[in-house]
Design an enzyme around this catalytic site. Structure first.
Site, short mmCIF file in Angstrom:
data_model
loop_
_atom_site.label_atom_id
_atom_site.label_comp_id
_atom_site.label_asym_id
_atom_site.label_seq_id
_atom_site.Cartn_x
_atom_site.Cartn_y
_atom_site.Cartn_z
CD GLN A 1 -2.61 1.21 2.65
OE1 GLN A 1 -2.14 0.71 3.67
NE2 GLN A 1 -3.81 1.76 2.62
N GLY A 2 0.67 2.12 -0.99
CA GLY A 2 1.42 3.38 -1.07
C GLY A 2 0.53 4.57 -0.79
CD GLU B 1 -5.77 -0.04 6.49
OE1 GLU B 1 -4.68 -0.13 7.08
OE2 GLU B 1 -6.03 0.87 5.68
CG ASN C 1 -7.69 5.08 17.40
OD1 ASN C 1 -7.60 4.56 16.29
ND2 ASN C 1 -7.70 4.38 18.52
#
Length: 398
Positions: free
Chosen positions: A125-126, A244, A384
């Site tokens: 993942q970029g 995700e 978060n």
């Protein structure tokens, strides 16, 4: 919500449990990311599941999904957590795969989905950059159109396991003059063997190596590797992050970790009595279990919504916040339970051929390392603090 399993669901559980017992690679043992894991080890279970047709249970059936109900998917996660199985890495299965089958072209689906299902193609993942982490929309990596190619330049960071990746999915700025930063970003697939792609290791303080910085210098990528529409990548990125974040919650594994914590606290002594009988420690464990039970119900509601055709939305931010906070509290209580035995740095003691013996019980050996490593969970996948902003805006309407 009825949490009792039907006879059919119990039969499914038995089928899953038997399959795992008979087919899960024994040499992986009680897994979890270990420094000595080879790339072959990391995809071993994925490839077995791919042959069985169980590697992508959350995908639509037309793209190779299992067609399982939310309860069956819940059982599947529970049974894998029971043996602490090293699950398929999320970058293909849970991240780019859903983006491709939802927004990609037919050619992209035909080219990339089979390799994701089978575990034969490794993805990375970029997204994050040195100046664009939680504020991802400020990313600077550019993709400039040149005929039938994009020329990409920039730097990505924290690219997990990119040293093994065959392909990567990258967010790049295709319109620097867009009215809003989010409106000028595109979602592009890059073959990691393309000239100009350089992966440099970021060595962690404990000597571990799982993250990288990825440099892109005049990387020429075919235009057909653009997913969806140009400048609409922010929409696809948010879709991916929702998937995700749902997975980050890790309810099944946290339930198993609570069981292990209770076992440890039953063996460790405080003033000659089992630690679990100490009222203060028992209160903290009980509160953790209550919060985990509430999170489990929330996860089941989310799974039911997905089954009904509703993709994960802002509620995935709730799963991410509470799930990672619970994971961190679990590792903190485990470290508290093992006491001084958590202090030694084991390093080469665990290497093959070492004649040194660890200090203390086996269950204490990784408690400190796990505690420190899990500090990252409230940051990756969108910090978060950012998740609380999403909840405030999308759910509370403030």
């Amino acid at each position: 919500m009825n949490l009792e399993f039907t006879a059919e669901e119990l039969a499914f559980r038995d089928e899953v449990r038997s399959f795992i017992e008979e087919n899960y690679p024994k040499h992986l043992g009680d897994a979890g990311m270990r420094e000595d894991m080879s790339p072959e080890d990391m995809v071993a279970w994925h490839k077995i599941l791919g042959e069985k047709g169980w590697s992508v249970p959350s995908w639509p059936e037309q793209y190779g999904g299992t067609g399982w109900t939310p309860t069956q998917r819940y059982i599947w996660l529970e049974e894998n957590a029971r043996v602490n199985a090293f699950m398929p890495l999320p970058f293909g299965v849970s991240m780019v795969g859903p983006v491709i089958y939802t927004f990609g072209s037919e050619e992209q689906k035909e080219r990339h989905l089979p390799g994701i299902r089978s575990g034969d193609v490794w993805w990375c993942q970029g997204y994050s950059e040195p100046g664009a982490g939680s504020d991802l929309a400020s990313l600077k990596t550019t993709a400039v159109r040149d005929g039938d190619h994009y020329v990409i330049n920039g730097q990505k960071t924290w690219t997990t396991l990119a040293q093994y990746a065959d392909w990567g999915f990258f967010l790049c700025r295709t319109d620097p003059d867009a009215a809003k930063p989010q409106e000028g970003i595109s979602f592009i697939l890059i073959d990691m063997k393309t000239p100009g792609v350089e992966v440099r290791p970021i060595k962690l303080i404990d000597g571990g190596y799982e993250v990288n910085e990825t440099w892109l210098t005049d990387v020429r990528v075919p235009v057909e590797n653009l997913v969806g529409e140009e400048n609409k990548g922010w929409t696809y990125a948010k879709f991916l992050l929702a998937h995700e974040r749902s997975g980050i919650a890790g309810v099944a594994r946290s339930k198993r970790a609570v069981e292990k914590l209770r076992e440890i606290a039953g063996k460790e002594l405080l003033d000659g009595e089992p630690l679990i009988e100490d009222l203060d420690f028992a209160r903290k464990v009980s509160q953790l279990e209550i919060d985990l039970a509430a999170l489990e119900i929330t996860e089941l509601r989310t799974l039911a919504g997905e089954q009904a055709g509703k993709g994960p939305g802002p509620e995935s931010s709730i799963l991410k916040i509470k799930g990672t906070e619970i994971q961190q509290r679990l590792t903190e209580l485990t470290l508290e339970a093992v006491g001084n035995y958590g202090a030694p740095m084991y390093g080469q003691i665990e290497d093959a051929g070492s004649n040194q013996y660890p200090i203390g019980p086996d269950y204490a050996q990784h408690s400190a390392a796990t505690y420190f490593n899990m500090r990252k969970t409230s940051i990756y996948g969108g910090s978060n603090e950012i998740q609380r902003n999403i909840i405030t805006k999308m759910i509370l309407g403030l």
